[in-house]
Scaffold this active site. Structure first.
Site, short mmCIF file in Angstrom:
data_model
loop_
_atom_site.label_atom_id
_atom_site.label_comp_id
_atom_site.label_asym_id
_atom_site.label_seq_id
_atom_site.Cartn_x
_atom_site.Cartn_y
_atom_site.Cartn_z
N GLY A 54 0.86 -1.18 0.00
CA GLY A 54 0.00 0.00 0.00
C GLY A 54 0.90 1.23 0.00
O GLY A 54 1.85 1.32 0.79
N ASP A 243 -1.66 4.52 -6.23
CA ASP A 243 -0.23 4.43 -5.91
C ASP A 243 0.55 5.62 -6.46
O ASP A 243 1.65 5.91 -6.00
CB ASP A 243 0.36 3.14 -6.48
CG ASP A 243 -0.19 1.96 -5.70
OD1 ASP A 243 -1.33 1.54 -6.01
OD2 ASP A 243 0.47 1.53 -4.75
O1 MRU Z 1 0.49 -3.99 -4.55
P1 MRU Z 1 -0.10 -3.25 -3.39
O2 MRU Z 1 -0.91 -4.12 -2.48
O3 MRU Z 1 0.94 -2.45 -2.65
O4 MRU Z 1 -1.10 -2.22 -4.06
C1 MRU Z 1 -1.85 -1.35 -3.25
C2 MRU Z 1 -2.80 -0.52 -4.01
O5 MRU Z 1 -2.91 -0.59 -5.21
C3 MRU Z 1 -3.60 0.48 -3.21
O6 MRU Z 1 -4.85 0.67 -3.79
C4 MRU Z 1 -2.84 1.81 -3.21
O7 MRU Z 1 -1.53 1.63 -2.72
C5 MRU Z 1 -3.51 2.83 -2.40
S1 MRU Z 1 -3.26 2.52 -0.69
C6 MRU Z 1 -4.00 3.63 0.28
#
Ligand code: MRU
Length: 364
Positions: A54, A243
């Site tokens: 995240g 992200d």
């Molecule tokens: O691969 P991840 O689990 O790190 O991806 C996370 C996401 O895509 C979330 O939607 C994004 O980081 C927003 S978190 C508040």
């Protein structure tokens, strides 16, 4: 947010005053366990292996990774090595670069003796700031839910979310979930559609887990269901995280977000993206320039879960011998986004929209 009635955060300084504790997200939803990070290398591995993930939490962990590096060795070489090692862990979430630039810029001019203490203070501040940013996102997003609730005559507001942009993806509150938690805590009836989010199942394993533990009504759906639900009037609102959002309002988020935005657009369902300021990449003009992470194909061909006997097991689900591709993120063009919910308010996903809320950044 609460786990079985007890408030928790995702990262905190351990009682010894120098090591760092995290919730190991690779074990959820089957086990809630914490892990102690005692070196920069362990912090980097926690990000790489997605024990923490995240965008905001990746940034917070990287900040503590720099602090751990300075506790180990505060030399210029160590500072540069920590910066480069942590930067190389994951490519898409820009909060990583933001936090590392922040720490590096602060520490580089200092004498070696002052670096560790300063790094710990700034890492703690970044965590506290993230909580405040997410709370403010919740406050600005809450009226969107209240507005829909006002015309539903007591029926639940049905919110669809993708991946995990919940408190597990941040330090607390979450981004997409902050308005949801606030609406729930205020007593508004809600039903959250949780996309499973293949291949790593952040929706099924993380979002469903955290909503369940906070008592928010929700239903898990397979990734391809959202379009059908929207066509049949069963979604009032989509809220997702991001992200990296570029200065024109393009939104990069977990793979599959774009398809939900297309379905929302086609069916007149409002599609909001919740984000804190550090997720905006002011250096990029559009989403086409964002590096998209490609991960191990094994995440597509295999699945891990709990057997009836209670053991955690990994099984192959794909045809052995077939190639698999694993793109981690996609870009939703700004034109498909109804609005951006930030800590400074809600704005249009456009250069002008973002500049209206961040005039101090947009001119850089
Ligand atoms: O691969 P991840 O689990 O790190 O991806 C996370 C996401 O895509 C979330 O939607 C994004 O980081 C927003 S978190 C508040």
């Amino acid at each position: 947010m609460k786990v079985d009635g007890v408030p928790h955060r995702t990262i905190w300084l351990a009682e010894d005053g120098w090591s760092v504790e995290i919730v190991d997200q690779t074990l959820l939803p089957h086990r809630f366990a914490t892990v102690r990070l005692t070196s920069m290398a362990e912090a980097a591995e926690a990000i790489r292996s997605m024990q923490v993930r995240g965008a905001p939490l990746i940034g917070a962990t990287a900040a503590y990774g720099m602090a751990l590096a300075m506790a180990e060795d505060p030399s210029d070489e160590s500072l540069q090595r920590a910066y480069e090692t942590l930067m190389a862990t994951r490519p898409t979430a820009v909060n990583l670069r933001w936090a590392l630039d922040e720490l590096h810029g602060l520490l580089a001019p200092l004498g070696a003796n002052a670096r560790a203490a300063t790094a710990y203070v700034r890492a703690a501040e970044i965590c506290a700031e993230d909580v405040a940013l997410c709370r403010a996102i919740g406050e600005h997003g809450l009226p969107l839910i209240e507005h829909i609730a006002a015309r539903k005559d007591g029926a639940p507001v049905r919110v669809l979310t993708h991946c995990n942009a919940g408190w597990l993806a941040t330090v607390d509150w979450g981004t997409a979930t902050a308005p949801i938690y606030m609406a729930h805590d205020k007593g508004l009836p809600l039903e959250v559609w949780v996309d499973e989010t293949r291949p790593r199942n952040q929706g099924a394993s993380l979002t469903a887990w955290e909503l369940h533990h906070h008592g928010v009504p929700h239903t898990l759906i397979a990734d391809n269901v959202g379009g059908h639900l929207m066509q049949n009037g069963l979604v009032d609102l989509c809220i997702v995280g991001t992200d990296r959002t570029t200065r024109n309002g393009d939104v990069c988020n977990k793979i599959g977000t774009y398809l939900k935005a297309l379905a929302a657009h086609d069916n007149g369902v409002p599609f909001y993206v919740a984000l804190p300021g550090p997720t905006i990449d002011w250096t990029l003009a559009s989403g086409a320039e964002i590096p998209i992470e490609q991960r191990d194909a094994r995440e597509v061909t295999h699945m891990t879960g709990r057997t009836a006997a209670g053991e955690i097991a990994t099984v192959e689900i794909a045809n052995p011998g077939s190639r698999a591709a694993n793109y981690g993120f996609d870009v939703t063009p700004a034109r498909l986004v109804t609005g951006l919910i930030t800590e400074r308010g809600v704005c249009e996903a456009s250069p002008n929209g973002l500049a209206s809320l961040y005039p101090d950044k947009a001119g850089d």
